[in-house]
Write a protein that holds these residues in place. Structure first.
Motif, short mmCIF file in Angstrom:
data_model
loop_
_atom_site.label_atom_id
_atom_site.label_comp_id
_atom_site.label_asym_id
_atom_site.label_seq_id
_atom_site.Cartn_x
_atom_site.Cartn_y
_atom_site.Cartn_z
N GLN A 19 0.82 -1.21 0.00
CA GLN A 19 0.00 0.00 0.00
C GLN A 19 0.86 1.26 0.00
OE1 GLN A 19 -2.43 -0.67 3.46
NE2 GLN A 19 -4.06 -1.66 2.31
N LEU A 20 1.94 1.24 0.75
CA LEU A 20 2.83 2.39 0.76
C LEU A 20 3.48 2.61 -0.60
CD1 LEU A 20 4.64 2.09 4.22
CD2 LEU A 20 2.93 3.77 3.54
N GLU A 21 3.85 1.51 -1.25
CA GLU A 21 4.46 1.63 -2.58
C GLU A 21 3.45 2.19 -3.59
OE1 GLU A 21 6.87 -1.19 -5.81
OE2 GLU A 21 6.03 -2.06 -3.98
N ALA A 22 2.20 1.70 -3.52
CA ALA A 22 1.17 2.21 -4.43
C ALA A 22 0.88 3.68 -4.16
CB ALA A 22 -0.11 1.38 -4.28
N LEU A 23 0.90 4.07 -2.88
CA LEU A 23 0.67 5.47 -2.53
C LEU A 23 1.77 6.37 -3.07
CD1 LEU A 23 -1.03 7.55 -0.94
CD2 LEU A 23 0.39 7.02 1.06
N GLU A 24 2.99 5.90 -2.99
CA GLU A 24 4.11 6.69 -3.51
C GLU A 24 4.00 6.87 -5.03
OE1 GLU A 24 7.49 8.98 -3.25
OE2 GLU A 24 6.25 8.14 -1.62
N GLU A 25 3.61 5.81 -5.73
CA GLU A 25 3.45 5.91 -7.18
C GLU A 25 2.33 6.88 -7.56
OE1 GLU A 25 2.82 1.97 -8.58
OE2 GLU A 25 4.89 1.31 -8.22
N LYS A 26 1.20 6.80 -6.84
CA LYS A 26 0.08 7.69 -7.16
C LYS A 26 0.41 9.14 -6.85
CE LYS A 26 -3.62 4.27 -6.60
NZ LYS A 26 -4.12 4.36 -7.99
N ARG A 27 1.14 9.37 -5.76
CA ARG A 27 1.53 10.75 -5.44
C ARG A 27 2.48 11.31 -6.49
NH1 ARG A 27 2.63 10.64 1.12
NH2 ARG A 27 0.45 10.91 1.77
N HIS A 28 3.40 10.49 -6.95
CA HIS A 28 4.32 10.94 -8.00
C HIS A 28 3.56 11.27 -9.28
CE1 HIS A 28 8.04 11.29 -10.24
NE2 HIS A 28 7.58 10.44 -11.13
N LYS A 29 2.60 10.43 -9.62
CA LYS A 29 1.80 10.69 -10.82
C LYS A 29 0.95 11.95 -10.64
CE LYS A 29 -1.48 8.46 -13.95
NZ LYS A 29 -2.32 7.25 -14.20
N LEU A 30 0.42 12.16 -9.43
CA LEU A 30 -0.39 13.35 -9.15
C LEU A 30 0.44 14.62 -9.32
CD1 LEU A 30 -3.16 14.41 -7.97
CD2 LEU A 30 -2.02 14.40 -5.75
N ASN A 31 1.63 14.62 -8.77
CA ASN A 31 2.50 15.81 -8.90
C ASN A 31 2.87 16.09 -10.35
OD1 ASN A 31 2.52 16.21 -6.10
ND2 ASN A 31 4.29 14.85 -5.82
N SER A 32 3.15 15.03 -11.10
CA SER A 32 3.50 15.24 -12.51
C SER A 32 2.31 15.75 -13.32
CB SER A 32 4.02 13.93 -13.12
OG SER A 32 3.02 12.93 -13.08
N LEU A 33 1.10 15.29 -13.00
CA LEU A 33 -0.08 15.77 -13.70
C LEU A 33 -0.37 17.24 -13.38
CD1 LEU A 33 -2.51 12.72 -13.39
CD2 LEU A 33 -1.63 13.68 -15.51
N ILE A 34 -0.18 17.62 -12.11
CA ILE A 34 -0.39 19.02 -11.74
C ILE A 34 0.61 19.91 -12.46
CG2 ILE A 34 -0.26 20.64 -9.82
CD1 ILE A 34 -1.37 18.43 -8.03
N GLU A 35 1.86 19.49 -12.50
CA GLU A 35 2.87 20.28 -13.22
C GLU A 35 2.54 20.37 -14.70
OE1 GLU A 35 6.61 18.49 -12.46
OE2 GLU A 35 6.68 19.05 -10.34
N GLU A 36 2.10 19.25 -15.27
CA GLU A 36 1.75 19.26 -16.69
C GLU A 36 0.57 20.18 -16.97
OE1 GLU A 36 0.07 16.06 -20.03
OE2 GLU A 36 0.87 15.35 -18.10
N GLY A 37 -0.43 20.16 -16.06
CA GLY A 37 -1.60 21.02 -16.25
C GLY A 37 -1.26 22.50 -16.21
N TRP A 38 -0.46 22.90 -15.21
CA TRP A 38 -0.08 24.31 -15.10
C TRP A 38 0.84 24.73 -16.24
CZ3 TRP A 38 -2.82 27.54 -12.62
CH2 TRP A 38 -3.45 27.21 -11.43
#
Length: 211
Positions: A19-38
């Motif tokens: 679960q911790l590994e999956a959370l880390e992957e999702k957070r990394h993807k979230l940050n990259s999507l926010i950067e891409e959007g802005w």
């Protein structure tokens, strides 16, 4: 008993690490999507102009297109799901298409009455502008937010919209996963405490046997 308890504790630990590994992957993807959007918004502002992509273009009346539904599972974990209003409108359209056959059986006299009533209402709205504005404000039109910035918007603005849409869904998944992680950690702590209590009870008995 000890072997079963140790196996359950090992399974909980493996689940916790996954679960911790999956959370880390999702957070990394979230940050990259926010950067891409802005970054896409910055490109759109560069091509259209700062004043053309700003809060000044927002609609006077806005309704949320995404709703977050929360539910509590058996283990006490919270599950969050995003439901888009666009799907609801598509379902309503399909229902109206299915009901066309039933509506065609309405008599011609009833159609004429409805047409006359509709014409009278339109005349009243044309004569009274206040009635017209109230009718328009009571039923705000569901529009794509991209249309606030114009009909032909650049591709960068569309990419920003798709990125932030995925951010909303991913945020709900991260919140659900965080709740599951807290529940797993709580269960692990309870099992470790139970194991420690059992070992403390067995240690005095072992000392007595040696004595």
């Amino acid at each position: 008993m000890r072997v079963d308890q140790q196996l359950r504790l090992d399974e909980q630990l493996l689940l916790f690490m996954d679960q911790l590994e999956a959370l880390e992957e999702k957070r990394h993807k979230l940050n990259s999507l926010i950067e891409e959007g802005w970054f896409s918004i910055a490109k759109a502002r560069y091509s259209m102009g700062n004043k053309q992509v700003s809060a000044l273009q927002y609609a006077s009346e806005m309704e949320p297109l995404v709703y977050v539904e929360t539910s509590v599972l058996e283990g006490g974990t919270a599950e969050l799901k995003c439901e888009r209003k666009e799907n609801k409108t598509e379902e309503l359209k399909s229902d109206t298409i299915e009901d066309i056959g039933a509506k065609e059986t309405v008599s011609g006299l009833r159609r004429r009455i409805n047409a006359i009533q509709k014409g009278v209402k339109e005349e009243e709205q044309e004569t009274d502008p206040q009635v017209k504005t109230k009718a328009e404000s009571s039923t705000p039109e569901q529009r794509d937010p991209l249309k606030w910035f114009g009909i032909l918007v650049p591709q960068n603005l569309k990419q920003a919209q798709s990125a932030f849409k995925e951010v909303i869904t991913l945020s709900a998944e991260i919140a659900s996963l965080q709740s599951a992680i807290l529940a797993t950690r709580k269960e692990m702590q309870a099992q470790m405490k139970e194991k420690q209590q059992k070992t403390e009870k067995t240690q005095p008995e072992m000392k007595k046997e040696y004595l």
